[in-house]
Design a protein around this motif. Structure first.
Motif, PDB file in Angstrom:
ATOM      1  N   LEU A  47      13.732  -6.922  27.619  1.00 36.61           N
ATOM      2  CA  LEU A  47      13.129  -7.285  26.293  1.00 36.61           C
ATOM      3  C   LEU A  47      11.656  -7.544  26.714  1.00 36.61           C
ATOM      4  CD1 LEU A  47      14.215 -11.541  28.190  1.00 36.61           C
ATOM      5  CD2 LEU A  47      15.160 -10.327  26.165  1.00 36.61           C
ATOM      6  N   ALA A  48      11.501  -6.825  25.389  1.00 38.54           N
ATOM      7  CA  ALA A  48       9.849  -6.473  25.015  1.00 38.54           C
ATOM      8  C   ALA A  48       9.850  -7.731  24.225  1.00 38.54           C
ATOM      9  CB  ALA A  48       9.708  -5.495  23.656  1.00 38.54           C
ATOM     10  N   ASP A  70      16.127  -7.579  22.783  1.00 38.29           N
ATOM     11  CA  ASP A  70      16.494  -7.381  23.806  1.00 38.29           C
ATOM     12  C   ASP A  70      16.476  -5.450  22.957  1.00 38.29           C
ATOM     13  OD1 ASP A  70      18.810  -6.892  21.969  1.00 38.29           O
ATOM     14  OD2 ASP A  70      19.490  -7.928  22.652  1.00 38.29           O
ATOM     15  N   SER A  71      17.279  -4.817  24.052  1.00 40.13           N
ATOM     16  CA  SER A  71      17.391  -3.551  23.555  1.00 40.13           C
ATOM     17  C   SER A  71      18.001  -3.470  21.811  1.00 40.13           C
ATOM     18  CB  SER A  71      18.102  -2.393  24.540  1.00 40.13           C
ATOM     19  OG  SER A  71      19.461  -3.438  24.117  1.00 40.13           O
ATOM     20  N   SER A  72      19.181  -4.389  21.421  1.00 41.33           N
ATOM     21  CA  SER A  72      19.586  -4.084  20.160  1.00 41.33           C
ATOM     22  C   SER A  72      18.639  -4.506  18.933  1.00 41.33           C
ATOM     23  CB  SER A  72      20.856  -5.018  19.980  1.00 41.33           C
ATOM     24  OG  SER A  72      20.426  -6.580  20.187  1.00 41.33           O
ATOM     25  N   GLY A  73      17.567  -5.007  19.199  1.00 40.80           N
ATOM     26  CA  GLY A  73      16.433  -5.923  18.389  1.00 40.80           C
ATOM     27  C   GLY A  73      16.528  -7.116  18.288  1.00 40.80           C
ATOM     28  N   GLY A  74      18.129  -8.096  18.561  1.00 36.28           N
ATOM     29  CA  GLY A  74      17.745  -9.279  18.210  1.00 36.28           C
ATOM     30  C   GLY A  74      16.851 -10.254  19.573  1.00 36.28           C
ATOM     31  N   SER A  92      21.498 -16.067  22.514  1.00 39.73           N
ATOM     32  CA  SER A  92      21.628 -15.063  21.328  1.00 39.73           C
ATOM     33  C   SER A  92      21.226 -15.809  20.580  1.00 39.73           C
ATOM     34  CB  SER A  92      22.976 -14.020  21.052  1.00 39.73           C
ATOM     35  OG  SER A  92      22.254 -13.185  19.989  1.00 39.73           O
ATOM     36  N   LEU A  93      19.462 -15.542  20.227  1.00 43.96           N
ATOM     37  CA  LEU A  93      18.671 -16.598  18.793  1.00 43.96           C
ATOM     38  C   LEU A  93      18.849 -15.787  17.151  1.00 43.96           C
ATOM     39  CD1 LEU A  93      18.188 -17.524  21.463  1.00 43.96           C
ATOM     40  CD2 LEU A  93      16.190 -18.452  20.251  1.00 43.96           C
ATOM     41  N   SER A  94      19.082 -14.644  16.927  1.00 46.26           N
ATOM     42  CA  SER A  94      18.919 -14.269  15.516  1.00 46.26           C
ATOM     43  C   SER A  94      18.919 -12.802  16.264  1.00 46.26           C
ATOM     44  CB  SER A  94      17.444 -14.516  15.492  1.00 46.26           C
ATOM     45  OG  SER A  94      17.522 -14.106  13.813  1.00 46.26           O
ATOM     46  N   PRO A  95      19.896 -11.991  15.288  1.00 50.47           N
ATOM     47  CA  PRO A  95      19.820 -10.482  15.467  1.00 50.47           C
ATOM     48  C   PRO A  95      18.559  -9.809  14.520  1.00 50.47           C
ATOM     49  CG  PRO A  95      21.399 -11.302  13.582  1.00 50.47           C
ATOM     50  CD  PRO A  95      21.182 -12.502  14.607  1.00 50.47           C
ATOM     51  N   ALA A 118       9.117 -16.629  14.529  1.00 44.59           N
ATOM     52  CA  ALA A 118       9.541 -14.543  15.117  1.00 44.59           C
ATOM     53  C   ALA A 118       9.424 -14.008  13.676  1.00 44.59           C
ATOM     54  CB  ALA A 118      11.308 -14.860  14.563  1.00 44.59           C
ATOM     55  N   ALA A 119       9.229 -13.095  13.096  1.00 47.30           N
ATOM     56  CA  ALA A 119       8.403 -12.709  11.307  1.00 47.30           C
ATOM     57  C   ALA A 119      10.202 -11.467  11.433  1.00 47.30           C
ATOM     58  CB  ALA A 119       7.241 -11.953  11.746  1.00 47.30           C
ATOM     59  N   ASP A 120      10.429 -11.240  10.379  1.00 44.63           N
ATOM     60  CA  ASP A 120      10.648  -9.746  10.012  1.00 44.63           C
ATOM     61  C   ASP A 120      10.221  -9.474   8.969  1.00 44.63           C
ATOM     62  OD1 ASP A 120      11.850  -8.268   8.262  1.00 44.63           O
ATOM     63  OD2 ASP A 120      14.087  -9.734   7.262  1.00 44.63           O
TER      64      ASP A 120
END
Length: 244
Positions: A47-48, A70-74, A92-95, A118-120
């Motif tokens: 978890l980053a 997590d490691s997948s970026g979600g 899981s909240l957002s991919p 959260a930010a894009d």
């Protein structure tokens, strides 16, 4: 980061978020009165930029929830029981978004609500991601179109005139203006956006209870540390003090 844990389940005290040299994220529990160690709970290394919240259970069994990417970026939320560290849920909240901050607030019936700022980063957009962690319902996403970058999130429950689930999302607009966007993630509505002084580099934001005030601690150009207070729903200036 430090959070208080309710006493009802025997796991009360303080929960301190820490990261080991190998990258393992842990929560260290301490007795608030004596400082005595009450144990530690490991959350692994996947978890980053994690942030910590406390979910009080209806049966008194509090859960410590860690929100990060997590490691997948979600964005994921990992909840463990405060008393013994056992895994309670992994949600899981957002991919496709990057978690900046997270808080636990309350819905109109007193139900727990997990809200993530959260930010894009690719699109330069900011969003609120919310989820009922007990029902496990799909997460909802509320765009905050007046913000281009995100900094911090605080709950406003108990604030006069604000809906129970309302939160304040601190960030900057596309022209650099510092705003605390007030939103109701359950209703999907934006309520207000108090402005803070230009050139203000904010370190922290807190809600000051039923009076409806927001206080931002930061550093203004050539003025040192400054505490600035605004009304959350009207944006009216309530005070500003330099901190020695």
């Amino acid at each position: 980061q430090i959070e208080a844990v309710p006493e009802g389940d025997g796991a009360g005290g303080l929960a301190v978020l820490a990261q080991a040299a190998d990258g393992t994220v842990r929560v260290l529990r301490r007795d608030a009165a004596t400082g005595a160690r009450l144990g530690r709970i490991g959350f692994g290394r996947d978890l980053a930029d994690a942030t910590l919240g406390v979910l009080p259970g209806e049966d008194g069994a509090s859960r410590l929830v860690l929100v990060g990417n997590d490691s997948s970026g979600g964005i994921v939320a990992v909840a463990r029981r405060a008393a013994d560290g056992r895994l309670a849920a992994r949600l899981s909240l957002s991919p496709g978004l990057m978690a900046v901050d997270a808080v636990v607030t309350r819905g109109p019936a007193g139900e727990a609500l997990l809200v993530v700022l959260a930010a894009d980063t690719a699109e330069g957009t900011v969003h609120l991601v919310s989820l009922d962690p007990d029902a496990g319902s799909p997460a909802t996403v509320l765009p905050l179109p007046n913000l281009a970058a995100a900094r911090a999130l605080v709950p406003l429950h108990g604030t006069a005139g604000a809906p129970p689930a309302a939160v304040a999302a601190l960030g900057t607009s596309s022209d650099g203006t510092l705003l605390a966007t007030i939103a109701d993630p359950l209703a999907g509505s934006l309520l207000a956006a108090p402005e803070f002084p230009g050139g203000y580099l904010t370190d922290d934001l807190v809600a000051l209870g039923p009076g409806g005030a927001l206080a931002a601690l930061g550093r203004a150009a050539r003025a040192g540390s400054v505490l600035t207070v605004r009304n959350a729903l009207t944006g009216a200036p309530l005070g500003s003090w330099q901190i020695p």
